[in-house]
Design a protein around this motif. Structure first.
Motif, PDB file in Angstrom:
ATOM      1  N   ALA A 118       1.027  -1.516  -0.098  1.00  0.00           N
ATOM      2  CA  ALA A 118      -0.135  -0.051   0.264  1.00  0.00           C
ATOM      3  C   ALA A 118       0.836   1.479   0.042  1.00  0.00           C
ATOM      4  O   ALA A 118       0.272   2.641  -0.431  1.00  0.00           O
ATOM      5  N   SER A 151      -7.221   6.331   2.541  1.00  0.00           N
ATOM      6  CA  SER A 151      -6.863   4.734   2.136  1.00  0.00           C
ATOM      7  C   SER A 151      -6.834   4.101   2.779  1.00  0.00           C
ATOM      8  O   SER A 151      -7.107   3.016   2.433  1.00  0.00           O
ATOM      9  N   GLY A 206     -10.051   3.077   3.890  1.00  0.00           N
ATOM     10  CA  GLY A 206     -10.377   2.209   2.738  1.00  0.00           C
ATOM     11  C   GLY A 206     -10.329   0.182   2.659  1.00  0.00           C
ATOM     12  O   GLY A 206     -10.345  -0.931   2.636  1.00  0.00           O
ATOM     13  N   VAL A 207      -8.760   0.692   2.904  1.00  0.00           N
ATOM     14  CA  VAL A 207      -8.662  -0.955   3.670  1.00  0.00           C
ATOM     15  C   VAL A 207      -8.945  -1.580   4.687  1.00  0.00           C
ATOM     16  O   VAL A 207      -9.378  -2.734   4.706  1.00  0.00           O
ATOM     17  N   VAL A 254     -10.000   8.074  -3.463  1.00  0.00           N
ATOM     18  CA  VAL A 254      -8.747   6.753  -3.115  1.00  0.00           C
ATOM     19  C   VAL A 254      -9.944   5.700  -2.275  1.00  0.00           C
ATOM     20  O   VAL A 254      -9.339   4.736  -1.896  1.00  0.00           O
ATOM     21  N   THR A 304      -9.152   2.296  -3.012  1.00  0.00           N
ATOM     22  CA  THR A 304      -8.414   1.238  -2.632  1.00  0.00           C
ATOM     23  C   THR A 304      -9.064  -0.058  -1.542  1.00  0.00           C
ATOM     24  O   THR A 304      -8.781  -1.275  -1.958  1.00  0.00           O
ATOM     25  N   ASN A 320      -9.349  -2.789  -4.680  1.00  0.00           N
ATOM     26  CA  ASN A 320      -7.141  -2.735  -5.114  1.00  0.00           C
ATOM     27  C   ASN A 320      -7.426  -4.479  -5.457  1.00  0.00           C
ATOM     28  O   ASN A 320      -7.409  -4.780  -4.061  1.00  0.00           O
ATOM     29  N   TYR A 343      -5.235  -6.027  -2.699  1.00  0.00           N
ATOM     30  CA  TYR A 343      -5.440  -6.295  -1.344  1.00  0.00           C
ATOM     31  C   TYR A 343      -6.074  -7.069  -1.184  1.00  0.00           C
ATOM     32  O   TYR A 343      -6.333  -8.016  -0.009  1.00  0.00           O
ATOM     33  N   TYR A 390      -6.724   5.752 -11.872  1.00  0.00           N
ATOM     34  CA  TYR A 390      -7.507   4.830  -9.854  1.00  0.00           C
ATOM     35  C   TYR A 390      -9.037   4.808 -10.070  1.00  0.00           C
ATOM     36  O   TYR A 390      -9.872   4.188  -9.733  1.00  0.00           O
TER      37      TYR A 390
END
Length: 478
Positions: free
Chosen positions: A55, A82, A85-86, A237, A241, A244, A247, A388
């Motif tokens: 990341a 960010s 998002g994770v 973002v 995220t 993505n 992840y 993105y």
């Protein structure tokens, strides 16, 4: 020993040791599952550090320090999205683990059935971000290390691509994840060391806060980038995220669901930590030189003040950060090619041995293509980074809205296709006309609207893949 030689020798020593470790750790996982999802056996600390290292990337080294130079604490606002998002992936974690997916398009197949056109466009959308990251990391390494060593950026980019390939080939995800864990640990140590050095070189915390101006160092700094910019970050973002694939793959690769959940929480915390790093380095650079022509020179300003030994160690920090993203990006794209394109269009079954051979071959092809593009069009890579937002606009609703409504009769393959195309088209139109509303937001709204409208007026097609009840397995994992 000259300075360029010292830089190269130190990095070569670290990389050689790590390559040997990658070969050793992957010796029992040199199979298709080991390549794609690390044998689904990675322990918590490895999942945590590989998520964090992946990341972080080159943005942590240059662009985010530049934001810290411009806006002070404002870069932490970026980090909230960010990190959020994770952590938001916890929402899907149980379901993802239950179905033992390999790639992000596998989610789409489970939700909408094995529709070839839908799978193809989802796969291509999934590949955009990691491939863009791959290109930009090659360029970033070449430019940064050319400054340190005086060596041609072209030669450095080629060498870096070869090193990345050496890391990937032994075991795919297995070797990438374990070496990422080493790099992630190095990044944490060097990040903390660099912050202390920057503060000390700038006269200490009090001096930096006083020099950085209230717009950067006070609470106002958190909204200093402007509400419109913050809205754009939020709408690009955060969903970017959460869509993505890099992840998702680490969720699939973890040994237990518990390891997944705590690793996602830990990664979010570490990502916020990198934004404090960027803010303090940026404000320290402002204290050293408030008149930089380009905010992205801020990191270089701090590095230029370092004693030689610390600068050499910092160069290993840069190398580790960029290499972790390169290897993760290549592995992710290759999984899409082998799992979602080759297998979907192959008329015969692809054996595990054949899949592993193809994965290694495509690793060479993908890295070579990225290298050629990064060398030929280094100034044109901004549009790849901007993609993105487009990737998020096309993928977020088909995945997350599809998950929420998966047990209803509202959605099917046609509505998912409408969501992908509507999201991308909405974002593109908004960007072209210069919409005041962030174009990523327009894309997300257009995607949701297209999915729901088409879903209402299109009879749902039967899925080729039915939901399974895996609650017992999930409970056992917890």
């Amino acid at each position: 020993m000259s300075e360029p030689t010292l830089y190269l020798a130190t990095n070569a020593l670290v990389l050689t040791a790590t390559v040997l470790f990658a070969i050793w750790i992957s010796r029992k996982s040199r199979n298709a599952e080991g390549w794609s999802v690390g044998g689904r056996s990675l322990p918590f600390i490895v999942v945590l550090l590989t998520q964090f290292a992946t990341a972080s990337g080159g943005g942590m080294l240059v662009a985010q320090v530049g934001l810290g130079y411009q806006f002070g604490w404002g870069v932490i606002t970026y980090g909230l999205f960010s990190a959020g998002g994770v952590m938001g992936l916890i929402f899907l974690a149980k379901w993802l683990r239950a179905h033992e997916f390999v790639s992000l398009p596998d989610i789409i197949k489970k939700l909408y059935g094995n529709h070839k056109f839908l799978t193809t466009i989802i796969t291509l959308m999934t590949m955009v971000v990691p491939f863009g990251w791959l290109c930009t990391q090659l360029v970033a390494f070449a430019n940064l290390f050319s400054t340190f060593t005086g060596i041609s950026p072209t030669f450095l980019a080629i060498g870096f691509a070869i090193v990345g390939l050496i890391f990937i080939l032994p075991g795919g995800m297995t070797s990438v994840a374990w070496t990422d864990a080493l790099f992630g640990g190095l990044m944490v140590v060097m990040g903390v060391t660099t912050v202390f050095f920057a503060l000390n070189s700038s006269g200490g915390w009090t001096e930096v806060m006083a020099t950085a101006t209230p717009e950067r160092s006070s609470w106002y700094g958190f909204i200093a980038p402007g509400l419109l910019t913050i809205a754009l970050w939020f709408m690009s973002v955060l969903p970017g995220t959460m869509t993505n694939q890099m992840y998702f793959q680490r969720i699939y690769a973890a040994s237990t669901l518990k390891a997944v959940i705590w690793s996602l929480i830990g990664t979010g915390v570490l990502l916020l930590g990198t934004k404090f790093y960027a803010a303090i380095l940026g404000m320290s650079a402002y204290s050293m030189n408030p008149d930089l022509a380009n905010p992205e020179y801020a990191a270089g300003t701090v590095i230029s003040q370092m004693p030689l030994i610390l600068a050499v160690l910092y160069s290993t920090f840069i190398c580790a950060t960029l290499l972790s993203t390169v290897t993760s990006a290549v592995q992710s794209v290759v999984v899409n090619v082998t799992q979602d394109l080759v297998k979907s269009y192959s008329k015969t079954e692809v054996s595990p041995g054949r899949e592993l051979s193809l994965s290694r071959a495509f690793s060479v092809v993908i890295l070579a293509l990225a290298l050629v593009l990064s060398l030929a069009f280094p100034g044109a890579l901004d549009w790849i980074v901007a993609s993105y937002a487009y990737s998020a606009a096309g993928l977020f609703c088909p995945i997350f809205l599809g998950f929420v409504l998966r047990r209803t009769s509202l959605l099917g393959p046609i509505s998912a296709i409408a969501g992908v195309l509507g999201g991308v088209a909405g974002a593109a139109i908004a960007q072209v006309v210069g919409s005041v509303i962030p174009y990523a937001m327009v894309g997300l709204v257009a995607s949701a609207a297209a999915m729901l409208i088409v879903g209402v007026f299109t009879p749902r097609q039967m899925r080729s893949d039915h939901e399974i009840d895996a609650s017992a397995k999930v409970s056992a994992e917890v």
